[in-house]
Enzyme design. Structure first.
Site, PDB file in Angstrom:
ATOM      1  N   CYS A 329       2.410  -5.107  -9.003  1.00  0.00           N
ATOM      2  CA  CYS A 329       3.615  -5.046  -9.831  1.00  0.00           C
ATOM      3  C   CYS A 329       4.046  -6.434 -10.294  1.00  0.00           C
ATOM      4  O   CYS A 329       3.388  -7.029 -11.132  1.00  0.00           O
ATOM      5  CB  CYS A 329       4.725  -4.317  -9.076  1.00  0.00           C
ATOM      6  SG  CYS A 329       6.041  -3.683 -10.142  1.00  0.00           S
ATOM      7  N   HIS A 436       2.222   0.794  -6.844  1.00  0.00           N
ATOM      8  CA  HIS A 436       2.612   0.597  -5.445  1.00  0.00           C
ATOM      9  C   HIS A 436       1.975   1.698  -4.605  1.00  0.00           C
ATOM     10  O   HIS A 436       1.796   2.822  -5.073  1.00  0.00           O
ATOM     11  CB  HIS A 436       4.134   0.685  -5.287  1.00  0.00           C
ATOM     12  CG  HIS A 436       4.892  -0.437  -5.917  1.00  0.00           C
ATOM     13  ND1 HIS A 436       5.043  -1.669  -5.330  1.00  0.00           N
ATOM     14  CD2 HIS A 436       5.555  -0.502  -7.101  1.00  0.00           C
ATOM     15  CE1 HIS A 436       5.772  -2.453  -6.105  1.00  0.00           C
ATOM     16  NE2 HIS A 436       6.092  -1.767  -7.195  1.00  0.00           N
TER      17      HIS A 436
END
Length: 496
Positions: A329, A436
């Site tokens: 991310c 994630h």
């Protein structure tokens, strides 16, 4: 409602345990946290964002995640400000004083969610935040006694005996509450006890006589409990044989550190969080097989911090010696060419920064945050593994060269079967993705470890370990808490 004498007293785990105990008794149960301040979050099926702890509690209650379980989520992006998320959607960034003035609006959102849950479930198990005895935060409180008073619910106070001073914590907390708040405290729970319970019993008797409140149970210290932490970074490891060494540079606004739980608990992976000594004194990154750049709530600021520590030079040296680097991310964005924040989404003013330059990718932070659960296939060196996870990011990234995709995600659009995501460099040293949870599946973690130079056992994934941990928590609660008395107190509260 479960409130704690301190942060990390065990509120989250006790709520999860009670949810599982009650649902196993055939009740419909919902977890609830009025206001959560944390950088660990999860994505609901409807595309909303809630605290990670409430996602674990929903799993314990065997219900699908919903934004009503955590109507207010605050994600700090500076020492004095946070992004405010209401019913799963980010509305704006606010400074602390500004949010304090906004609490009346936030409270209504909390009450709306609670009302909806009350109409659907037999029990709502509520988690407080921090401590109810924070005098400076009493006015307009929506996280602890302010909420309990508004909906008129009974409160259990939990304290961590392992920290020391457990009786002072409990008696002091109770003493700092108003008379009406004291009256709604129906008992205490002591957490993380280890030793001979007979030696504690005189203190328990004194506590009950002093306060007039019953001790509803003493929970033991449960070692090796694999369950996602709400916000504190867990460093507990049990390594039998190190085959892979992984380091994670700890950034000031690191988010979703539960990404590393699967590696942290793997007996053949030595995972180390590298904390900076100070902003003035650099802390070199040690030698490792794999460096993972974590997610961030303030990417440009954390990137500047990374450079101030000299970690950009350490990463370059690591790559020259053949090491591997993975970005998640915000860490993935840092590996690109540029990061721009023209709308000041994460900063106080529009900013742009040069990334580390390893991926031909430019990122612009946009007003609309991407929130979705994803699944697909991780592909490395001709081998693949199924993965599932979630995306939470404001950045929109575009490649200046043809993409070398890392993950083939299933697309929600029925007109197309999949979509490429992430990056794997031609020399196979650098990888990154917005996903994630990509390490959570055992097969995927084994594939990533092999890419980084080690063959590790294909153990059970973190989801299965977390389910075992919830069951273990519930069993301990049934053994060491007076569940029948708790139910009796609650039922009597609402019938009197």
């Amino acid at each position: 409602m479960v409130q704690g004498t301190t942060s990390d007293a065990g509120k989250s785990t006790l709520v999860a345990a009670l949810c599982r105990v009650l649902v196993e008794q055939s009740f419909k149960v919902a977890p609830f946290k009025p206001q959560n301040m944390a950088l660990n979050s999860a994505v609901t099926a409807c595309g909303g964002e809630i605290g990670r702890a409430q996602a674990v509690q929903a799993k314990a209650a065997k219900v699908e995640c919903h934004t009503d379980f955590n109507p207010i989520l605050l994600k700090p992006n500076s020492d004095t400000g946070a992004q405010v998320i209401i019913h799963g959607k980010a509305i704006s960034a606010m400074e602390a004083k500004q949010y304090h003035d906004y609490k009346k609006v936030a409270m209504q959102a909390v009450l709306d969610s609670h009302q909806r849950l009350s109409e659907q479930y037999d029990y709502i198990v509520v988690e407080g935040a921090g401590s109810p005895a924070e005098i400076n935060l009493r006015e307009g409180d929506i996280a602890n006694m302010g909420f309990a008073e508004a909906v008129d619910c009974p409160v259990i106070i939990i304290a961590d005996i392992d920290k020391g001073g457990v009786f002072a914590h409990l008696v002091g907390t109770l003493a700092l509450l108003s008379p009406s708040e004291q009256n709604r405290v129906v008992g205490f729970v002591i957490n993380r006890f280890r030793g001979d319970i007979k030696l504690l019993e005189p203190g328990l008797d004194w506590l009950e006589q002093k306060t007039g409140k019953p001790v509803l149970g003493v929970l033991p210290y449960l070692h090796g409990l694999t369950i996602a932490a709400e916000d504190a970074v867990s460093t507990e490891q049990v390594i039998t044989k190190t085959k892979l060494k992984v380091i994670v540079p700890v950034l000031p606004r690191m988010s979703n550190h539960n990404d590393f739980d699967a590696m942290r608990v793997h007996p053949e992976i030595d995972l180390q969080f590298i904390y900076p000594k100070s902003e003035q004194e650099q802390t070199p990154l040690p030698a490792a097989d794999l460096i993972v750049l974590p997610g961030s709530k303030n990417v440009i600021s954390d990137l500047m911090f990374l450079r101030s520590q000299g970690w950009d030079k350490d990463i370059a040296k690591h790559l020259r010696y053949g090491g591997k680097v993975w970005g998640i991310c915000g860490g993935y964005q840092m590996l690109g060419q540029t990061i721009a924040d023209p709308l000041a989404i994460e900063s106080k003013a529009p900013e742009q920064a040069n990334g580390l330059g390893y991926i031909p990718m430019d990122t612009v932070l946009a007003a609309q945050k991407t929130l979705k659960n994803v699944s697909g296939t991780l592909c490395i060196d001709g081998q693949s593994a199924n993965v599932k996870g979630y995306e939470i990011h404001a950045g929109e990234s575009h490649f200046s060269l043809p993409q070398h995709a890392l993950v083939d995600l299933q697309n929600e659009n029925p007109s197309t079967s999949s979509t490429d995501q992430g990056w794997l460099s031609e020399d196979k040293q650098i990888a990154g993705s917005y996903t994630h949870g990509i390490f959570d599946q055992a097969a995927a973690l084994a594939l990533i470890a092999k890419w980084a130079g080690a063959t590790v056992t294909n153990d059970v994934g973190i989801d299965e370990q977390e389910e075992k941990a919830i069951a273990r928590l519930a069993k301990a609660s049934e053994q060491h808490l007076d569940i029948n008395k708790i139910k009796q107190i609650v039922n009597q509260w609402y019938t009197d």
